[in-house]
Design a protein around this motif. Structure first.
Motif, PDB file in Angstrom:
ATOM      1  N   ILE A 183      28.279 -22.318 -20.266  1.00  0.00           N
ATOM      2  CA  ILE A 183      27.634 -21.583 -19.175  1.00  0.00           C
ATOM      3  C   ILE A 183      27.364 -20.149 -19.604  1.00  0.00           C
ATOM      4  O   ILE A 183      26.248 -19.628 -19.441  1.00  0.00           O
ATOM      5  CB  ILE A 183      28.513 -21.621 -17.905  1.00  0.00           C
ATOM      6  CG1 ILE A 183      28.629 -23.060 -17.401  1.00  0.00           C
ATOM      7  CG2 ILE A 183      27.925 -20.712 -16.827  1.00  0.00           C
ATOM      8  CD1 ILE A 183      29.540 -23.215 -16.198  1.00  0.00           C
ATOM      9  N   LEU A 184      28.388 -19.506 -20.180  1.00  0.00           N
ATOM     10  CA  LEU A 184      28.215 -18.138 -20.641  1.00  0.00           C
ATOM     11  C   LEU A 184      27.222 -18.083 -21.794  1.00  0.00           C
ATOM     12  O   LEU A 184      26.437 -17.141 -21.911  1.00  0.00           O
ATOM     13  CB  LEU A 184      29.572 -17.552 -21.069  1.00  0.00           C
ATOM     14  CG  LEU A 184      29.654 -16.030 -21.222  1.00  0.00           C
ATOM     15  CD1 LEU A 184      29.201 -15.326 -19.949  1.00  0.00           C
ATOM     16  CD2 LEU A 184      31.071 -15.616 -21.575  1.00  0.00           C
ATOM     17  N   ARG A 185      27.230 -19.110 -22.638  1.00  0.00           N
ATOM     18  CA  ARG A 185      26.290 -19.164 -23.760  1.00  0.00           C
ATOM     19  C   ARG A 185      24.852 -19.183 -23.251  1.00  0.00           C
ATOM     20  O   ARG A 185      23.986 -18.472 -23.779  1.00  0.00           O
ATOM     21  CB  ARG A 185      26.565 -20.407 -24.605  1.00  0.00           C
ATOM     22  CG  ARG A 185      25.648 -20.532 -25.826  1.00  0.00           C
ATOM     23  CD  ARG A 185      26.071 -21.676 -26.717  1.00  0.00           C
ATOM     24  NE  ARG A 185      25.750 -22.978 -26.150  1.00  0.00           N
ATOM     25  CZ  ARG A 185      26.631 -23.950 -25.914  1.00  0.00           C
ATOM     26  NH1 ARG A 185      27.918 -23.746 -26.184  1.00  0.00           N
ATOM     27  NH2 ARG A 185      26.254 -25.104 -25.419  1.00  0.00           N
ATOM     28  N   ALA A 186      24.590 -19.964 -22.209  1.00  0.00           N
ATOM     29  CA  ALA A 186      23.246 -20.047 -21.649  1.00  0.00           C
ATOM     30  C   ALA A 186      22.830 -18.714 -21.024  1.00  0.00           C
ATOM     31  O   ALA A 186      21.683 -18.265 -21.173  1.00  0.00           O
ATOM     32  CB  ALA A 186      23.180 -21.156 -20.602  1.00  0.00           C
ATOM     33  N   GLU A 187      23.765 -18.072 -20.327  1.00  0.00           N
ATOM     34  CA  GLU A 187      23.457 -16.788 -19.697  1.00  0.00           C
ATOM     35  C   GLU A 187      23.153 -15.719 -20.747  1.00  0.00           C
ATOM     36  O   GLU A 187      22.229 -14.919 -20.590  1.00  0.00           O
ATOM     37  CB  GLU A 187      24.626 -16.339 -18.812  1.00  0.00           C
ATOM     38  CG  GLU A 187      24.821 -17.196 -17.571  1.00  0.00           C
ATOM     39  CD  GLU A 187      26.027 -16.748 -16.756  1.00  0.00           C
ATOM     40  OE1 GLU A 187      26.784 -15.880 -17.244  1.00  0.00           O
ATOM     41  OE2 GLU A 187      26.199 -17.274 -15.644  1.00  0.00           O
ATOM     42  N   MET A 188      23.942 -15.724 -21.826  1.00  0.00           N
ATOM     43  CA  MET A 188      23.727 -14.739 -22.882  1.00  0.00           C
ATOM     44  C   MET A 188      22.430 -14.993 -23.630  1.00  0.00           C
ATOM     45  O   MET A 188      21.715 -14.055 -24.003  1.00  0.00           O
ATOM     46  CB  MET A 188      24.917 -14.724 -23.843  1.00  0.00           C
ATOM     47  CG  MET A 188      26.167 -14.105 -23.245  1.00  0.00           C
ATOM     48  SD  MET A 188      27.532 -14.013 -24.439  1.00  0.00           S
ATOM     49  CE  MET A 188      28.715 -13.014 -23.495  1.00  0.00           C
TER      50      MET A 188
END
Length: 393
Positions: free
Chosen positions: A284-289
């Motif tokens: 999830i954080l990877r997609a946001e970043m």
């Protein structure tokens, strides 16, 4: 070899010979940034050496004319110089509201005598400036300001106060909006310049939720300002002020580009861990970043185009409003992700390990980005009316 290629080669040689190794390291604390001024104390010899070398070459203000302390470079040459400085991670030799805001206004509206008198000390880092615009009851609505200059013949006597005056407690001089005609709300403002050491000028720092702040309250009690120290026309200071705001918004918008940060995902790869494919382990954080990185790259490209058009006089007058809005919103998003990627450690406030809670304090500081230099709501209104030509309410 073209003239620009030859200039790039010349700049590379000059930088290698004149930019100290210490000035190619990342900025780690406020003292690493050189603001100059009457009371400035250099952190080390390298900082002083770098400033003096750039002053001698005109590289603190490379696109200003040579008589005013610049190098007289063309827009294309200035762009090359900035590219080559970035290539070796060279620090800015001098940060200055005089360079970013007052200087362009003086070049546009100042007399020849004013340009010679004020611009050269700005270029040399001898005078540190602050901005006197906002008041307790006049933020975005600057035409309602109440600081008043009473006409005394050869000088004004100024009374009133300003708020959110960045680094007023460290500045030598102030460029200030003062009402000089109470009967004319829109045209009764004069753009004045005066010494912060003048009798009757006092400052009081404002502490923000981040635990520190460059902001101050500034008070004027019977301050005498000579009639020679105004820019543009008397009672037409709003013309100068609006022009200067465009450059201020351009300056603030730079936070959106993220400086030398290549990718926020790469920054947190080590602390968050990687999966078997070499990706950030948190999907999830990877997609946001990743989405954020794409937006930053698009913003940088837009910024390049904007600056090219601005330097050649082809940019829309409200382009700086658009850049300021997008840049500040990106910077706020960046720090939200920094907090998310930092986990519980990012919430820490005092330890040496977290550099005194640098992440949390930085995140809190960004909340002011959408207020300073014009609120995001005002920026959106300007964009709607002047760029999109949407009808008013």
């Amino acid at each position: 070899m073209s003239d620009l290629e030859a200039f790039r080669a010349e700049v590379r040689v000059w930088l290698e010979a004149n930019c100290p190794a210490e000035m190619r390291e990342p900025v780690r604390e406020e003292g690493d940034v050189c603001w100059g001024g009457r009371n400035w104390e250099f952190k080390n010899d390298a900082q002083k050496q770098w400033l003096e070398a750039c002053v001698a070459k005109g590289y603190t203000v490379p696109d200003w004319p040579k008589p005013y302390g610049g190098a007289g470079l063309s827009p294309e040459e200035t762009k090359i110089l900035k590219q080559e400085m970035k290539r070796i991670n060279a620090r800015s030799p001098l940060d200055s509201f005089g360079i970013w805001m007052l200087g362009p206004a003086l070049l546009q509206f100042g007399t020849e005598e004013q340009k010679i008198h004020y611009l050269n000390p700005i270029a040399r880092g001898e005078i540190r400036w602050c901005q006197g615009y906002s008041e307790p009851g006049s933020g975005s609505d600057l035409v309602s300001l109440q600081t008043f200059g009473e006409d005394k013949g050869d000088h004004w006597v100024v009374n009133g106060s300003k708020i959110w005056t960045s680094y007023a407690d460290k500045a030598d001089w102030i460029f200030c909006l003062v009402r000089t005609d109470k009967a004319n709300k829109y045209q009764g403002i004069t753009f004045m310049l005066f010494d912060m050491a003048s009798k009757g000028v006092t400052t009081k720092p404002i502490l923000l939720i981040s635990g520190n702040s460059p902001f101050c309250e500034t008070f004027f009690d019977d301050v005498e300002v000579p009639k020679t120290q105004f820019v543009g026309e008397i009672n037409r200071g709003w013309d100068v002020a609006k022009y200067l705001l465009g450059h201020e918004r351009e300056m603030i918008s730079g936070g959106g580009a993220g400086g030398d940060m290549v990718s926020i995902g790469a920054l947190f790869a080590k602390s968050l861990g990687k999966n078997d494919h070499g990706e950030l382990d948190d999907p999830i954080l990877r997609a946001e970043m990743a989405a954020f990185d794409v937006d930053v790259f698009a913003y940088r490209a837009m910024g390049e185009r904007f600056m090219d058009m601005w330097k050649t006089g082809r940019a829309h007058p409200a382009s700086s409003n658009m850049m300021k809005y997008v840049g500040t919103e990106l910077n706020k998003r960046r720090h939200e992700l920094v907090m998310s990627g930092g986990g519980s450690e990012a919430l820490e406030w005092d330890s040496e390990e977290t550099k005194g809670g640098a992440r949390a304090r930085g995140w809190l500081r960004t909340k002011a980005n959408s207020i300073e230099g014009g609120t995001s709501e005002v920026m959106l209104n300007v964009i709607a009316k002047r760029i999109l030509d949407l009808p008013g309410a």
